[in-house]
Motif scaffolding. Structure first.
Motif, PDB file in Angstrom:
ATOM      1  N   UNK A   1     -76.314 110.943 -31.165  1.00 37.83           N
ATOM      2  CA  UNK A   1     -75.879 110.976 -29.715  1.00 37.83           C
ATOM      3  C   UNK A   1     -75.623 109.784 -29.048  1.00 37.83           C
ATOM      4  N   UNK A   2     -76.306 108.697 -29.379  1.00 41.29           N
ATOM      5  CA  UNK A   2     -76.585 107.395 -28.535  1.00 41.29           C
ATOM      6  C   UNK A   2     -75.741 106.311 -29.415  1.00 41.29           C
ATOM      7  N   UNK A   3     -76.225 106.289 -30.750  1.00 37.94           N
ATOM      8  CA  UNK A   3     -75.482 105.106 -31.416  1.00 37.94           C
ATOM      9  C   UNK A   3     -75.029 106.015 -32.716  1.00 37.94           C
ATOM     10  N   UNK A   4     -73.733 105.817 -32.762  1.00 38.47           N
ATOM     11  CA  UNK A   4     -72.806 106.762 -33.634  1.00 38.47           C
ATOM     12  C   UNK A   4     -72.663 106.129 -35.273  1.00 38.47           C
ATOM     13  N   UNK A   5     -73.883 105.237 -35.503  1.00 36.68           N
ATOM     14  CA  UNK A   5     -73.917 105.030 -36.798  1.00 36.68           C
ATOM     15  C   UNK A   5     -75.207 104.611 -37.352  1.00 36.68           C
ATOM     16  N   UNK A   6     -75.594 104.319 -38.522  1.00 39.66           N
ATOM     17  CA  UNK A   6     -76.754 104.110 -39.240  1.00 39.66           C
ATOM     18  C   UNK A   6     -76.835 103.049 -39.467  1.00 39.66           C
ATOM     19  N   UNK A   7     -77.835 102.357 -39.800  1.00 44.23           N
ATOM     20  CA  UNK A   7     -78.252 100.944 -40.189  1.00 44.23           C
ATOM     21  C   UNK A   7     -78.158 100.113 -39.057  1.00 44.23           C
ATOM     22  N   UNK A   8     -78.708  98.748 -39.446  1.00 49.14           N
ATOM     23  CA  UNK A   8     -78.948  97.837 -38.084  1.00 49.14           C
ATOM     24  C   UNK A   8     -77.626  97.654 -37.158  1.00 49.14           C
ATOM     25  N   UNK A   9     -77.944  97.840 -35.893  1.00 51.06           N
ATOM     26  CA  UNK A   9     -77.000  97.317 -34.915  1.00 51.06           C
ATOM     27  C   UNK A   9     -76.836  96.395 -34.468  1.00 51.06           C
ATOM     28  N   UNK A  10     -75.890  95.473 -34.360  1.00 48.16           N
ATOM     29  CA  UNK A  10     -75.937  94.159 -33.975  1.00 48.16           C
ATOM     30  C   UNK A  10     -74.572  93.801 -33.144  1.00 48.16           C
ATOM     31  N   UNK A  11     -74.815  92.953 -32.492  1.00 48.84           N
ATOM     32  CA  UNK A  11     -73.545  92.561 -31.455  1.00 48.84           C
ATOM     33  C   UNK A  11     -74.330  91.373 -30.464  1.00 48.84           C
ATOM     34  N   UNK A  12     -73.521  91.684 -29.062  1.00 51.52           N
ATOM     35  CA  UNK A  12     -73.809  90.820 -28.071  1.00 51.52           C
ATOM     36  C   UNK A  12     -74.415  91.596 -26.689  1.00 51.52           C
ATOM     37  N   UNK A  13     -75.139  90.878 -25.813  1.00 52.60           N
ATOM     38  CA  UNK A  13     -75.923  91.174 -24.964  1.00 52.60           C
ATOM     39  C   UNK A  13     -75.066  90.634 -23.587  1.00 52.60           C
ATOM     40  N   UNK A  14     -74.608  91.507 -22.886  1.00 51.96           N
ATOM     41  CA  UNK A  14     -73.876  91.362 -21.616  1.00 51.96           C
ATOM     42  C   UNK A  14     -74.869  91.486 -20.426  1.00 51.96           C
ATOM     43  N   UNK A  15     -75.476  90.466 -20.103  1.00 50.64           N
ATOM     44  CA  UNK A  15     -76.444  90.708 -18.836  1.00 50.64           C
ATOM     45  C   UNK A  15     -75.707  90.832 -17.372  1.00 50.64           C
ATOM     46  N   UNK A  16     -76.410  91.061 -16.239  1.00 47.73           N
ATOM     47  CA  UNK A  16     -75.983  90.862 -14.902  1.00 47.73           C
ATOM     48  C   UNK A  16     -75.161  92.039 -14.315  1.00 47.73           C
ATOM     49  N   UNK A  17     -75.258  93.026 -14.976  1.00 46.72           N
ATOM     50  CA  UNK A  17     -74.472  94.278 -14.515  1.00 46.72           C
ATOM     51  C   UNK A  17     -75.252  94.766 -13.193  1.00 46.72           C
ATOM     52  N   UNK A  18     -74.539  95.016 -12.077  1.00 45.46           N
ATOM     53  CA  UNK A  18     -74.704  95.489 -10.937  1.00 45.46           C
ATOM     54  C   UNK A  18     -75.467  96.908 -10.584  1.00 45.46           C
ATOM     55  N   UNK A  19     -76.487  97.106 -10.034  1.00 44.21           N
ATOM     56  CA  UNK A  19     -77.113  98.393 -10.093  1.00 44.21           C
ATOM     57  C   UNK A  19     -77.356  98.732  -8.371  1.00 44.21           C
ATOM     58  N   UNK A  20     -77.392 100.192  -8.063  1.00 43.16           N
ATOM     59  CA  UNK A  20     -77.436 100.696  -6.787  1.00 43.16           C
ATOM     60  C   UNK A  20     -78.744  99.995  -6.141  1.00 43.16           C
ATOM     61  N   UNK A  21     -78.447  99.635  -4.964  1.00 44.00           N
ATOM     62  CA  UNK A  21     -79.626  99.363  -4.125  1.00 44.00           C
ATOM     63  C   UNK A  21     -80.800 100.067  -4.133  1.00 44.00           C
ATOM     64  N   UNK A  22     -80.771 101.335  -4.306  1.00 41.40           N
ATOM     65  CA  UNK A  22     -82.012 102.498  -4.208  1.00 41.40           C
ATOM     66  C   UNK A  22     -82.724 102.317  -5.543  1.00 41.40           C
ATOM     67  N   UNK A  23     -82.173 101.567  -6.618  1.00 39.84           N
ATOM     68  CA  UNK A  23     -82.770 101.556  -7.956  1.00 39.84           C
ATOM     69  C   UNK A  23     -83.485 100.148  -8.038  1.00 39.84           C
ATOM     70  N   UNK A  24     -83.277  99.250  -7.083  1.00 35.72           N
ATOM     71  CA  UNK A  24     -83.884  97.975  -7.302  1.00 35.72           C
ATOM     72  C   UNK A  24     -85.538  98.006  -7.320  1.00 35.72           C
ATOM     73  N   UNK A  25     -86.037  99.174  -6.747  1.00 36.95           N
ATOM     74  CA  UNK A  25     -87.581  99.154  -6.705  1.00 36.95           C
ATOM     75  C   UNK A  25     -88.073  99.796  -7.830  1.00 36.95           C
ATOM     76  N   UNK A  26     -87.360 100.167  -8.853  1.00 38.61           N
ATOM     77  CA  UNK A  26     -87.456 100.787 -10.259  1.00 38.61           C
ATOM     78  C   UNK A  26     -87.224  99.830 -11.229  1.00 38.61           C
ATOM     79  N   UNK A  27     -86.109  99.108 -11.159  1.00 35.95           N
ATOM     80  CA  UNK A  27     -85.559  98.370 -12.406  1.00 35.95           C
ATOM     81  C   UNK A  27     -85.060  97.059 -11.737  1.00 35.95           C
ATOM     82  N   UNK A  28     -85.169  96.052 -12.593  1.00 35.87           N
ATOM     83  CA  UNK A  28     -84.949  94.424 -12.320  1.00 35.87           C
ATOM     84  C   UNK A  28     -83.503  94.474 -12.553  1.00 35.87           C
ATOM     85  N   UNK A  29     -82.739  94.914 -13.254  1.00 37.52           N
ATOM     86  CA  UNK A  29     -81.330  94.843 -13.537  1.00 37.52           C
ATOM     87  C   UNK A  29     -80.924  95.721 -14.442  1.00 37.52           C
TER      88      UNK A  29
END
Length: 484
Positions: free
Chosen positions: A357-385
């Motif tokens: 449902x989330x990851x469509x293949x088996x085995x180790x998943x590898x790749x790149x991390x893209x940080x710095x996505x922007x989130x709604x202001x109302x979620x800043x009290x729950x999450x850092x980013x």
């Protein structure tokens, strides 16, 4: 200096040349193009000049009405040979580059002593500075965030006489037969009226795609949708206009720029016209015969594009370093082991509950991390980013046939998974965000029934043995105690 003045007063027939030279940079004042072989009469180390003869076919009249057949030029502007045949031979090899120049697109672009990005820097170019292209040379690849940058190493010469090697990725190459800027006011007017202040403003500005404006105003930069290469680049000096966009790149040579009506001009000899819709918006239309009309819009930014992109890259890197400093290895009995690796890479193992449902293949998943996505202001009290994991399956035949992301060819296929995140008491909490709730680099909303993933900080030494890490491009990082 008396001898030098005396030589300048003699006709060519009265003096013998000491050798022959090839002009490296067009001598605009006398219309002597680069690549011309000229006689050389004297070298002055005090004044750092050569005295050269002007070829008969290029002789011009001085303001006083007397024929001037010898001139002084800087030492760096001539490649000297004792024999005429040697000069002619070198000029023939230089001919493909004789009319080529480059305009610097980035302030601080280095010229190096060898065609290698690790070579010693011998010069620092200014944005907009012109260099002369001397040759194309083989050199080491220049790496970007996603692999080797397009371009080639060029041997170049600056307008103050420094020679070295520069990579072409941040140079705009153009051809120039005669320097318009110093030859005559009449030729400047032919290329575009110097009294047209509005046109001068257009030609002197850096035009970038219109969508950059909204990203700049919202302070939400999507690095997948910006590049310092994209834009509208008319060069009055070179008589050429470059259009570079994600899906279109072409250069056109023009003979003049003519005003069509108020705020509108066309480039004579090309299918291009431009209109200054607003003081900071330029509309460009291309109507080539037998082809569909193309329409592009550009804007101005109050900052240099290169600096704007670099600041966003540095912001993302700082966020990733902060995330990784909190812990590089995270374990969950339900969702497996998630490892944050150097250079923005990750590895995820034992996530079976998320397949397909989330990851469509088996085995180790590898790749790149893209940080710095922007989130709604109302979620800043729950999450850092929020961050995005760009996954690719390294194995064939492991993708789920029912998954829309699966690849029927058996090749691994990239996809992005977006997560909100926060760190609390040695626990990494992730909330999965479906793609329908993400627009570029902006998280729009939470899922109606959020999937929460909880990980505990793992150990990278001692009792728990870390797994081998895939770094990409066939490279693995294997713990020393597991190497054989």
């Amino acid at each position: 200096m008396i001898v030098l003045g005396f030589l300048l007063s003699l006709p060519l027939s009265c003096t013998r040349p000491m050798g022959w030279g090839v002009v490296l940079w067009t001598i605009d004042a006398h219309s002597i193009p680069a690549g011309t072989v000229v006689p050389v009469y004297i070298r002055s180390n005090i004044d750092k000049v050569w005295v050269i003869g002007i070829p008969k076919e290029l002789l011009s009249k001085s303001p006083a009405g007397e024929t001037q057949d010898k001139i002084e030029v800087p030492l760096w502007q001539i490649n000297f040979f004792k024999q005429k045949s040697k000069a002619q031979q070198w000029a023939a090899s230089f001919a493909p580059f004789a009319s080529l120049y480059g305009e610097t697109l980035q302030d601080g672009l280095p010229i190096r002593d060898s065609p290698d990005n690790n070579g010693r820097r011998v010069y620092r170019l200014r944005e907009g500075q012109i260099v002369k292209i001397l040759a194309s040379v083989k050199g080491s690849p220049v790496m970007g965030a996603d692999g080797p940058l397009p371009g080639e190493w060029l041997q170049v010469l600056t307008d103050d006489g420094v020679s070295g090697y520069c990579f072409s990725y941040r140079l705009r190459i153009f051809e120039k037969q005669v320097a318009v800027s110093e030859k005559s006011q009449a030729e400047k007017t032919q290329k575009g009226s110097t009294t047209d202040e509005e046109l001068e403003l257009v030609l002197g500005s850096r035009w970038v795609p219109l969508w950059y404006r909204s990203m700049y105003e919202k302070q939400m930069v999507d690095l997948n949708r910006v590049s310092e290469k994209w834009g509208f680049f008319p060069s009055l000096e070179g008589g050429i206009v470059h259009i570079r966009m994600p899906d279109f790149e072409k250069s056109y040579r023009f003979t003049s720029i003519e005003r069509k009506d108020e705020h509108t001009w066309y480039f004579a000899g090309t299918p291009i016209q431009m209109r200054l819709a607003e003081k900071d918006q330029l509309d460009v239309e291309i109507q080539e015969s037998g082809k569909e009309r193309r329409f592009f819009q550009y804007t101005l930014l109050p900052v240099a594009v290169e600096d704007w992109i670099r600041q966003e890259e540095e912001r993302r890197l700082a966020l990733y370093d902060q995330l990784r400093n909190e812990g590089s290895l995270w374990r969950s009995p339900t969702y497996g082991t998630l490892s944050f690796l150097p250079e923005g890479n990750f590895q995820w193992e034992d996530y079976e509950v998320l397949f397909p449902q989330i990851i469509p293949f088996r085995g180790p998943a590898r790749g790149k991390v893209i940080t710095g996505l922007y989130i709604p202001e109302e979620l800043l009290s729950l999450y850092e980013g929020a961050f995005q994991l760009i996954l690719s399956s390294p194995q064939a035949g492991t993708a789920s046939e029912n998954s829309p992301q699966s690849s029927s060819s058996g090749q691994g296929k990239e996809l992005g998974l977006t997560f909100l995140y926060t760190l609390q008491n040695s626990e990494l909490i992730l909330e999965y965000v479906p793609s329908s709730a993400v627009d570029g680099v902006q998280v729009l909303r939470r899922a109606p029934a959020p999937l929460i993933l909880r990980f505990q900080k793992g150990e990278t030494s001692g009792g728990i043995e870390p797994p081998p890490f895939f770094l990409g491009s066939g490279r693995w990082l294997i713990p020393e105690n597991r190497r054989s």
